[in-house]
Design an enzyme around this catalytic site. Structure first.
Site, PDB file in Angstrom:
ATOM      1  N   THR A  47       5.832  -1.146  -7.135  1.00 55.61           N
ATOM      2  CA  THR A  47       4.580  -1.253  -7.923  1.00 55.61           C
ATOM      3  C   THR A  47       3.450  -1.972  -7.541  1.00 55.61           C
ATOM      4  O   THR A  47       3.579  -3.314  -6.780  1.00 55.61           O
ATOM      5  CB  THR A  47       4.731  -1.702  -9.361  1.00 55.61           C
ATOM      6  OG1 THR A  47       5.633  -2.935  -9.325  1.00 55.61           O
ATOM      7  CG2 THR A  47       5.564  -0.580 -10.051  1.00 55.61           C
ATOM      8  N   ARG A  48       2.047  -1.650  -7.779  1.00 55.44           N
ATOM      9  CA  ARG A  48       0.974  -2.610  -7.620  1.00 55.44           C
ATOM     10  C   ARG A  48      -0.098  -2.317  -8.588  1.00 55.44           C
ATOM     11  O   ARG A  48      -0.067  -1.231  -9.354  1.00 55.44           O
ATOM     12  CB  ARG A  48       0.138  -1.982  -6.177  1.00 55.44           C
ATOM     13  CG  ARG A  48       0.975  -2.276  -4.905  1.00 55.44           C
ATOM     14  CD  ARG A  48       0.985  -3.547  -4.588  1.00 55.44           C
ATOM     15  NE  ARG A  48       1.727  -3.707  -3.274  1.00 55.44           N
ATOM     16  CZ  ARG A  48       2.923  -4.004  -2.888  1.00 55.44           C
ATOM     17  NH1 ARG A  48       3.981  -4.034  -4.036  1.00 55.44           N
ATOM     18  NH2 ARG A  48       3.367  -4.353  -1.897  1.00 55.44           N
ATOM     19  N   LYS A 262       8.404  -8.309 -13.653  1.00 61.28           N
ATOM     20  CA  LYS A 262       8.318  -8.645 -12.003  1.00 61.28           C
ATOM     21  C   LYS A 262       6.998  -9.385 -12.117  1.00 61.28           C
ATOM     22  O   LYS A 262       6.033  -9.322 -12.542  1.00 61.28           O
ATOM     23  CB  LYS A 262       7.933  -7.137 -11.398  1.00 61.28           C
ATOM     24  CG  LYS A 262       7.658  -7.460  -9.910  1.00 61.28           C
ATOM     25  CD  LYS A 262       7.238  -6.199  -9.113  1.00 61.28           C
ATOM     26  CE  LYS A 262       6.548  -6.232  -8.034  1.00 61.28           C
ATOM     27  NZ  LYS A 262       6.067  -5.192  -7.342  1.00 61.28           N
ATOM     28  N   HIS A 266      -0.155 -15.009  -6.069  1.00 53.53           N
ATOM     29  CA  HIS A 266      -1.076 -14.354  -5.392  1.00 53.53           C
ATOM     30  C   HIS A 266      -1.571 -15.575  -4.252  1.00 53.53           C
ATOM     31  O   HIS A 266      -1.714 -15.073  -3.042  1.00 53.53           O
ATOM     32  CB  HIS A 266      -2.320 -13.941  -6.161  1.00 53.53           C
ATOM     33  CG  HIS A 266      -3.201 -13.139  -5.416  1.00 53.53           C
ATOM     34  ND1 HIS A 266      -3.035 -12.058  -4.433  1.00 53.53           N
ATOM     35  CD2 HIS A 266      -4.546 -13.692  -5.135  1.00 53.53           C
ATOM     36  CE1 HIS A 266      -4.286 -11.756  -3.892  1.00 53.53           C
ATOM     37  NE2 HIS A 266      -4.987 -12.845  -4.243  1.00 53.53           N
ATOM     38  N   CYS A 311       7.518 -10.309   1.308  1.00 54.23           N
ATOM     39  CA  CYS A 311       6.316  -9.016   1.634  1.00 54.23           C
ATOM     40  C   CYS A 311       5.394  -9.999   2.430  1.00 54.23           C
ATOM     41  O   CYS A 311       5.409 -11.174   2.540  1.00 54.23           O
ATOM     42  CB  CYS A 311       5.937  -8.553   0.295  1.00 54.23           C
ATOM     43  SG  CYS A 311       4.939  -7.135   0.627  1.00 54.23           S
TER      44      CYS A 311
HETATM   45  C1  FAD Z   1       3.757  -8.905  -2.505  1.00 57.85           C
HETATM   46  C2  FAD Z   1       2.581  -8.137  -2.692  1.00 57.85           C
HETATM   47  C3  FAD Z   1       2.076  -7.812  -3.923  1.00 57.85           C
HETATM   48  C4  FAD Z   1       0.727  -6.927  -3.857  1.00 57.85           C
HETATM   49  N1  FAD Z   1       0.234  -6.860  -4.995  1.00 57.85           N
HETATM   50  C5  FAD Z   1      -0.821  -5.879  -5.038  1.00 57.85           C
HETATM   51  C6  FAD Z   1      -1.175  -5.355  -6.159  1.00 57.85           C
HETATM   52  O1  FAD Z   1      -0.862  -5.605  -7.373  1.00 57.85           O
HETATM   53  N2  FAD Z   1      -2.444  -4.519  -5.984  1.00 57.85           N
HETATM   54  C7  FAD Z   1      -3.146  -4.514  -5.074  1.00 57.85           C
HETATM   55  O2  FAD Z   1      -4.154  -3.700  -4.866  1.00 57.85           O
HETATM   56  N3  FAD Z   1      -2.585  -4.879  -3.605  1.00 57.85           N
HETATM   57  C8  FAD Z   1      -1.700  -5.615  -3.899  1.00 57.85           C
HETATM   58  N4  FAD Z   1      -1.032  -6.173  -2.535  1.00 57.85           N
HETATM   59  C9  FAD Z   1      -1.839  -5.644  -1.388  1.00 57.85           C
HETATM   60  C10 FAD Z   1      -1.562  -4.506  -0.861  1.00 57.85           C
HETATM   61  O3  FAD Z   1      -0.043  -4.067  -1.103  1.00 57.85           O
HETATM   62  C11 FAD Z   1      -1.857  -4.334   0.625  1.00 57.85           C
HETATM   63  O4  FAD Z   1      -3.235  -4.817   0.783  1.00 57.85           O
HETATM   64  C12 FAD Z   1      -1.683  -3.078   1.419  1.00 57.85           C
HETATM   65  O5  FAD Z   1      -0.264  -2.511   1.363  1.00 57.85           O
HETATM   66  C13 FAD Z   1      -1.944  -3.101   2.826  1.00 57.85           C
HETATM   67  O6  FAD Z   1      -1.836  -1.920   3.350  1.00 57.85           O
HETATM   68  P1  FAD Z   1      -1.810  -1.863   4.981  1.00 57.85           P
HETATM   69  O7  FAD Z   1      -1.931  -0.245   5.060  1.00 57.85           O
HETATM   70  O8  FAD Z   1      -2.920  -2.534   5.630  1.00 57.85           O
HETATM   71  O9  FAD Z   1      -0.295  -2.286   5.514  1.00 57.85           O
HETATM   72  P2  FAD Z   1       0.950  -1.535   5.521  1.00 57.85           P
HETATM   73  O10 FAD Z   1       1.192  -0.757   4.218  1.00 57.85           O
HETATM   74  O11 FAD Z   1       2.197  -2.656   5.767  1.00 57.85           O
HETATM   75  O12 FAD Z   1       0.954  -0.661   6.416  1.00 57.85           O
HETATM   76  C14 FAD Z   1       0.860  -1.119   8.203  1.00 57.85           C
HETATM   77  C15 FAD Z   1       1.690   0.072   8.708  1.00 57.85           C
HETATM   78  O13 FAD Z   1       1.272  -0.465  10.154  1.00 57.85           O
HETATM   79  C16 FAD Z   1       2.744  -0.234  10.974  1.00 57.85           C
HETATM   80  N5  FAD Z   1       2.476  -0.602  12.295  1.00 57.85           N
HETATM   81  C17 FAD Z   1       2.194  -2.152  12.525  1.00 57.85           C
HETATM   82  N6  FAD Z   1       2.112  -2.375  13.892  1.00 57.85           N
HETATM   83  C18 FAD Z   1       2.469  -0.980  14.574  1.00 57.85           C
HETATM   84  C19 FAD Z   1       2.567  -0.487  15.856  1.00 57.85           C
HETATM   85  N7  FAD Z   1       2.252  -1.363  16.751  1.00 57.85           N
HETATM   86  N8  FAD Z   1       2.956   0.759  15.978  1.00 57.85           N
HETATM   87  C20 FAD Z   1       2.966   1.717  15.070  1.00 57.85           C
HETATM   88  N9  FAD Z   1       2.922   1.331  13.690  1.00 57.85           N
HETATM   89  C21 FAD Z   1       2.489   0.014  13.365  1.00 57.85           C
HETATM   90  C22 FAD Z   1       3.513  -0.871  10.221  1.00 57.85           C
HETATM   91  O14 FAD Z   1       4.882  -0.459  10.307  1.00 57.85           O
HETATM   92  C23 FAD Z   1       3.295  -0.406   8.575  1.00 57.85           C
HETATM   93  O15 FAD Z   1       3.942   0.678   8.150  1.00 57.85           O
HETATM   94  C24 FAD Z   1       0.048  -6.644  -2.610  1.00 57.85           C
HETATM   95  C25 FAD Z   1       0.886  -7.109  -1.469  1.00 57.85           C
HETATM   96  C26 FAD Z   1       2.223  -7.587  -1.374  1.00 57.85           C
HETATM   97  C27 FAD Z   1       2.855  -8.072  -0.041  1.00 57.85           C
END
Ligand code: FAD
Length: 376
Positions: A47-48, A262, A266, A311
């Protein structure tokens, strides 16, 4: 085969971009090191929170309202319930910047918000105890997104639109020319006209392959589920929450389908290299103690830990996102540095990346997320 667009990283932002690009008829290839949704990056833990009256700054509101509209579209297109309207209770001292931003966002954009003193919060949710100088800002229309289900939904719809998604395919090398892109994994070489980089905590490594050095820091984060009496903490009678306290900023979720309460913190977290394996929850001294102390003070009837997870956040110096075209290559779009608050925006980020790479512009102003702010 030459693709129109390759997306590196099919997580929160990349999978949404893959959906919008494939929906626009672009031949789209998504490459990911793992099999999204997965538990190695930043999107797992079910969840987020989504909030609209935005504590991080009123300037985010038009973008989050766009995201809200697109979440509704995704629910319709996928036929899945991906949002639960629990309401979100934001708590802190009245003078805190977080609380003041929430109040001013609500005023400027006419968003519903119930502002109450500490005793009114306790009257409404008897299991919450606040110091007298705290106030609560309850936003009834906000709530909880199912992060992993959302990535699955975008993945299924992108595949229906003929996008190709290759999992367990880590990108090792990128070379860019003005009108073409060559991408190498260990096994294969792929070609396209355009590139989107959405690599989450690994963004620093990927961006260095395209001559871009941005100030990004990945940190280890913990969160945990605690046993909770469904009478008080079920999502029908308890909100999601964000507490801005002197000890730190904590957030949490009601018990959804019997999950337990949960809770996570932050602010803070130890910088890490995303390829080093994340130390499991409980292996660092303060993992449970920090969350337990928060609960003892503010939601004191909760104590029994069920389990926790780790995470990653990826911070920029100002905790604002990066969503922009590459300063040298107009055929490369980048989204990175979501600083622990990006998921709620990911529908709008995916659409913005698709718009940027197709036409160079977006209908909602995203200039606050430009790369230029880090260059002199
Ligand atoms: C514990 C926690 C709680 C959070 N709570 C909230 C919340 O309540 N509300 C909210 O809005 N946000 C929240 N966030 C933030 C939010 O989840 C993140 O900002 C968001 O998921 C980031 O997305 P992303 O696409 O940048 O990263 P990700 O979703 O991690 O995607 C990046 C992808 O890139 C891939 N990748 C990396 N390097 C390579 C490579 N060399 N080749 C191929 N693939 C690659 C990875 O495998 C991954 O799948 C939270 C984050 C965490 C950790």
């Amino acid at each position: 085969m030459n693709y129109d667009v390759i997306i590196i990283g099919a997580g929160s932002m990349g999978m949404a971009a893959g959906y919008y690009l494939s929906k626009s008829g672009k031949r789209t290839l998504l490459l990911d090191s793992f099999n999204p949704p997965h538990n190695k990056g930043s999107h797992h833990g079910d969840t987020r929170i989504i909030r609209y009256a935005y504590g991080e700054g009123e300037e985010y509101v038009p973008f989050i309202l766009k995201a809200h509209e697109l979440w509704n579209d995704l629910e319709k297109a996928s036929g899945k319930q991906l949002f639960t309207q629990t309401g979100v209770l934001n708590v802190g001292k009245e003078e805190s910047a977080f609380i003041q931003n929430i109040i001013s966002s609500a005023k400027s954009y006419s968003l519903p918000l119930d502002v109450m003193d500490a005793s009114a919060v306790h009257d409404r949710w008897s299991s919450i105890t606040l110091p007298d100088d705290f106030i609560g800002c309850f936003e009834p229309t906000s709530g909880v997104l199912k992060s992993e289900e959302i990535i699955k939904a975008y993945r299924e719809l992108a595949e229906l639109n003929s996008a190709t998604i290759l999992t367990n395919s880590r990108v090792k090398d990128i070379s860019i020319r003005d009108d073409s892109v060559t991408i190498k994994t260990d096994e294969q070489t792929y070609y396209s006209d355009k590139l989107v980089i959405t690599a989450g905590a690994w963004s620093g490594d990927l961006l260095s392959m395209v001559d871009l050095d941005l100030p990004l820091t990945a940190v280890r984060k913990t969160f945990a589920w605690f046993d909770a009496n469904e009478t008080f903490y079920n999502h029908n009678n308890f909100p999601a929450f964000a507490f801005d306290t002197v000890q730190g900023t904590y957030y949490g979720f009601p018990s959804i389908e019997g999950s337990g309460l949960k809770v996570g913190r932050h602010d803070g977290g130890n910088p890490i290299r995303p390829d080093d394996s994340l130390v499991d929850f409980g292996e660092m001294a303060e993992d449970e103690g920090d969350l337990a102390r928060f609960l003892t003070q503010y939601i004191p009837n909760i104590s029994q830990l069920k389990y926790g997870k780790t995470c990653m956040y990826t911070h920029t110096p100002d905790d604002k996102f990066i969503i922009d075209l590459h300063p040298k290559y107009s055929n490369v779009a980048i989204a990175a540095g979501f600083s622990g608050h990006g998921f709620k925006f990911s529908s709008a980020v995916g659409q913005a990346l698709s718009n940027l790479i197709i036409s160079g512009k977006n209908d909602v102003d995203i200039s606050q997320f430009s790369i230029n702010r880090f260059r002199d």
